[in-house]
Motif scaffolding. Structure first.
Motif, PDB file in Angstrom:
ATOM      1  N   GLY A  47      57.239 160.962  89.178  1.00  0.00           N
ATOM      2  CA  GLY A  47      58.033 160.239  88.193  1.00  0.00           C
ATOM      3  C   GLY A  47      57.361 160.206  86.841  1.00  0.00           C
ATOM      4  O   GLY A  47      56.330 160.843  86.619  1.00  0.00           O
ATOM      5  N   THR A  48      57.946 159.458  85.925  1.00  0.00           N
ATOM      6  CA  THR A  48      57.431 159.386  84.565  1.00  0.00           C
ATOM      7  C   THR A  48      56.265 158.401  84.488  1.00  0.00           C
ATOM      8  O   THR A  48      56.056 157.606  85.399  1.00  0.00           O
ATOM      9  N   PRO A  49      55.504 158.410  83.394  1.00  0.00           N
ATOM     10  CA  PRO A  49      54.421 157.449  83.235  1.00  0.00           C
ATOM     11  C   PRO A  49      54.898 155.997  83.296  1.00  0.00           C
ATOM     12  O   PRO A  49      54.132 155.102  83.648  1.00  0.00           O
ATOM     13  N   GLY A  50      56.173 155.769  82.967  1.00  0.00           N
ATOM     14  CA  GLY A  50      56.718 154.428  83.030  1.00  0.00           C
ATOM     15  C   GLY A  50      57.293 154.060  84.378  1.00  0.00           C
ATOM     16  O   GLY A  50      57.852 152.976  84.540  1.00  0.00           O
ATOM     17  N   GLY A  51      57.179 154.957  85.355  1.00  0.00           N
ATOM     18  CA  GLY A  51      57.633 154.656  86.697  1.00  0.00           C
ATOM     19  C   GLY A  51      59.058 155.055  87.018  1.00  0.00           C
ATOM     20  O   GLY A  51      59.582 154.699  88.064  1.00  0.00           O
ATOM     21  N   ILE A  52      59.714 155.805  86.132  1.00  0.00           N
ATOM     22  CA  ILE A  52      61.090 156.226  86.395  1.00  0.00           C
ATOM     23  C   ILE A  52      61.099 157.420  87.330  1.00  0.00           C
ATOM     24  O   ILE A  52      60.404 158.413  87.113  1.00  0.00           O
ATOM     25  N   THR A  53      61.899 157.324  88.368  1.00  0.00           N
ATOM     26  CA  THR A  53      62.050 158.410  89.336  1.00  0.00           C
ATOM     27  C   THR A  53      63.465 158.364  89.885  1.00  0.00           C
ATOM     28  O   THR A  53      64.292 157.558  89.434  1.00  0.00           O
ATOM     29  N   ILE A  54      63.786 159.208  90.841  1.00  0.00           N
ATOM     30  CA  ILE A  54      65.101 159.169  91.453  1.00  0.00           C
ATOM     31  C   ILE A  54      65.283 157.820  92.156  1.00  0.00           C
ATOM     32  O   ILE A  54      64.418 157.389  92.917  1.00  0.00           O
ATOM     33  N   GLY A  55      66.400 157.177  91.870  1.00  0.00           N
ATOM     34  CA  GLY A  55      66.664 155.860  92.456  1.00  0.00           C
ATOM     35  C   GLY A  55      66.254 154.690  91.588  1.00  0.00           C
ATOM     36  O   GLY A  55      66.543 153.538  91.927  1.00  0.00           O
ATOM     37  N   SER A  56      65.588 154.953  90.464  1.00  0.00           N
ATOM     38  CA  SER A  56      65.185 153.860  89.578  1.00  0.00           C
ATOM     39  C   SER A  56      66.415 153.181  88.967  1.00  0.00           C
ATOM     40  O   SER A  56      67.397 153.841  88.634  1.00  0.00           O
ATOM     41  N   PRO A  57      66.376 151.863  88.790  1.00  0.00           N
ATOM     42  CA  PRO A  57      67.507 151.149  88.191  1.00  0.00           C
ATOM     43  C   PRO A  57      67.692 151.516  86.720  1.00  0.00           C
ATOM     44  O   PRO A  57      66.720 151.720  85.988  1.00  0.00           O
ATOM     45  N   ARG A  58      68.927 151.562  86.306  1.00  0.00           N
ATOM     46  CA  ARG A  58      69.233 151.813  84.894  1.00  0.00           C
ATOM     47  C   ARG A  58      68.553 150.778  84.003  1.00  0.00           C
ATOM     48  O   ARG A  58      68.103 151.095  82.904  1.00  0.00           O
ATOM     49  N   ALA A  59      68.460 149.550  84.494  1.00  0.00           N
ATOM     50  CA  ALA A  59      67.876 148.469  83.708  1.00  0.00           C
ATOM     51  C   ALA A  59      66.416 148.718  83.345  1.00  0.00           C
ATOM     52  O   ALA A  59      65.895 148.116  82.400  1.00  0.00           O
ATOM     53  N   ASP A  60      65.734 149.593  84.075  1.00  0.00           N
ATOM     54  CA  ASP A  60      64.322 149.863  83.810  1.00  0.00           C
ATOM     55  C   ASP A  60      64.103 150.934  82.742  1.00  0.00           C
ATOM     56  O   ASP A  60      62.972 151.137  82.288  1.00  0.00           O
ATOM     57  N   LEU A  61      65.164 151.644  82.364  1.00  0.00           N
ATOM     58  CA  LEU A  61      64.995 152.810  81.486  1.00  0.00           C
ATOM     59  C   LEU A  61      64.461 152.441  80.104  1.00  0.00           C
ATOM     60  O   LEU A  61      63.572 153.121  79.583  1.00  0.00           O
ATOM     61  N   ALA A  62      64.991 151.400  79.485  1.00  0.00           N
ATOM     62  CA  ALA A  62      64.585 151.059  78.120  1.00  0.00           C
ATOM     63  C   ALA A  62      63.093 150.797  78.021  1.00  0.00           C
ATOM     64  O   ALA A  62      62.403 151.335  77.147  1.00  0.00           O
ATOM     65  N   ALA A  63      62.550 149.970  78.933  1.00  0.00           N
ATOM     66  CA  ALA A  63      61.125 149.656  78.893  1.00  0.00           C
ATOM     67  C   ALA A  63      60.282 150.874  79.212  1.00  0.00           C
ATOM     68  O   ALA A  63      59.236 151.104  78.603  1.00  0.00           O
ATOM     69  N   ALA A  64      60.725 151.690  80.163  1.00  0.00           N
ATOM     70  CA  ALA A  64      59.932 152.839  80.591  1.00  0.00           C
ATOM     71  C   ALA A  64      59.940 153.979  79.587  1.00  0.00           C
ATOM     72  O   ALA A  64      58.958 154.704  79.454  1.00  0.00           O
ATOM     73  N   LEU A  65      61.050 154.140  78.845  1.00  0.00           N
ATOM     74  CA  LEU A  65      61.171 155.248  77.900  1.00  0.00           C
ATOM     75  C   LEU A  65      60.817 154.846  76.474  1.00  0.00           C
ATOM     76  O   LEU A  65      60.771 155.685  75.588  1.00  0.00           O
ATOM     77  N   GLY A  66      60.575 153.576  76.244  1.00  0.00           N
ATOM     78  CA  GLY A  66      60.185 153.125  74.918  1.00  0.00           C
ATOM     79  C   GLY A  66      61.338 152.645  74.070  1.00  0.00           C
ATOM     80  O   GLY A  66      61.136 152.030  73.026  1.00  0.00           O
ATOM     81  N   ALA A  67      62.569 152.920  74.494  1.00  0.00           N
ATOM     82  CA  ALA A  67      63.768 152.488  73.779  1.00  0.00           C
ATOM     83  C   ALA A  67      64.958 152.687  74.706  1.00  0.00           C
ATOM     84  O   ALA A  67      64.899 153.480  75.650  1.00  0.00           O
ATOM     85  N   ALA A  68      66.030 151.965  74.421  1.00  0.00           N
ATOM     86  CA  ALA A  68      67.216 152.113  75.250  1.00  0.00           C
ATOM     87  C   ALA A  68      67.788 153.528  75.093  1.00  0.00           C
ATOM     88  O   ALA A  68      67.974 153.998  73.966  1.00  0.00           O
ATOM     89  N   PRO A  69      68.058 154.235  76.182  1.00  0.00           N
ATOM     90  CA  PRO A  69      68.590 155.590  76.078  1.00  0.00           C
ATOM     91  C   PRO A  69      70.062 155.580  75.690  1.00  0.00           C
ATOM     92  O   PRO A  69      70.760 154.576  75.887  1.00  0.00           O
ATOM     93  N   THR A  70      70.517 156.660  75.100  1.00  0.00           N
ATOM     94  CA  THR A  70      71.947 156.813  74.873  1.00  0.00           C
ATOM     95  C   THR A  70      72.592 157.229  76.190  1.00  0.00           C
ATOM     96  O   THR A  70      72.006 157.987  76.973  1.00  0.00           O
ATOM     97  N   VAL A  71      73.773 156.737  76.458  1.00  0.00           N
ATOM     98  CA  VAL A  71      74.487 157.044  77.692  1.00  0.00           C
ATOM     99  C   VAL A  71      75.898 157.494  77.337  1.00  0.00           C
ATOM    100  O   VAL A  71      76.585 156.844  76.535  1.00  0.00           O
TER     101      VAL A  71
END
Length: 197
Positions: free
Chosen positions: A134-158
């Protein structure tokens, strides 16, 4: 006709066109992510992933010393990742990518992309949980959408695309199971990939 098919949850990625992800500032976006957001192979908070996927590199041992950046020699890349990902992998190639001929090395849950003898991209899909990838922020398959902003440094576009619910952020691109707050990550990739749209 050469074809390369990637399965990510219920989605089927088939070779038809090539897309690139701009990862020039990806390292800066993920460098400050706290270790507490990471999980280990058993899903425990605060652990270190076995394999890290950055927006422009792979760290097969989860350490900076093992970092293999995009542009690395393809044979050297495979040699360095096989002790972790496994000695058995599947290789394919295609001449149908927009970026030119590409080669692919795939293990159970990760695919590495190569062009002109260089490592140019990766894709993470559902599969074995060993080793954890997974990513350095802990994102992997099955990770909650709610975790993306903190893990990627900003809220992703969807947005809704022909692939499904697609997100982009921090140099990463991926798919969500739905366009809902409780959605989870079903696919993740970075760099140059061949994906039908």
């Amino acid at each position: 006709m050469n074809k390369y098919i990637l399965f990510a949850g219920a989605a089927v990625f088939a070779l038809a066109a090539c897309g690139g992800a701009d990862a020039s500032d990806a390292q800066a976006n993920v460098a400050a992510v706290a270790d507490a957001n990471a999980v280990d192979a058993h899903g425990e908070e605060g652990g270190s992933p076995n394999v890290l996927l950055e927006a422009n590199a792979i760290l097969p041992a989860g350490t900076e010393e093992s970092r293999i950046a995009f542009g690395a020699n393809s044979l050297d890349t495979i040699e360095q990742v096989t002790p972790i990902l496994g000695e058995t992998y599947h290789k394919e190639e295609s001449t149908e990518c927009g970026a030119g001929p590409m080669e692919f090395a795939s293990w159970d849950n990760v695919v590495l992309m190569f062009s002109q003898g260089e490592f140019v991209g990766w894709e993470l899909r559902a599969g074995s949980e060993e080793p954890w990838i997974g990513t350095p922020g802990g994102i992997t398959i099955g990770s909650p959408r709610a975790d993306l902003a903190a893990a990627l440094g900003a809220a992703p576009t969807v947005e809704q695309t022909s692939l499904g619910t697609e997100f982009n952020g921090g140099g990463y691109t991926g798919l969500l199971s739905a366009d809902t707050p409780d959605a989870t990550v079903t696919a993740l990739w970075a760099g140059t990939n061949c994906i039908m749209r």
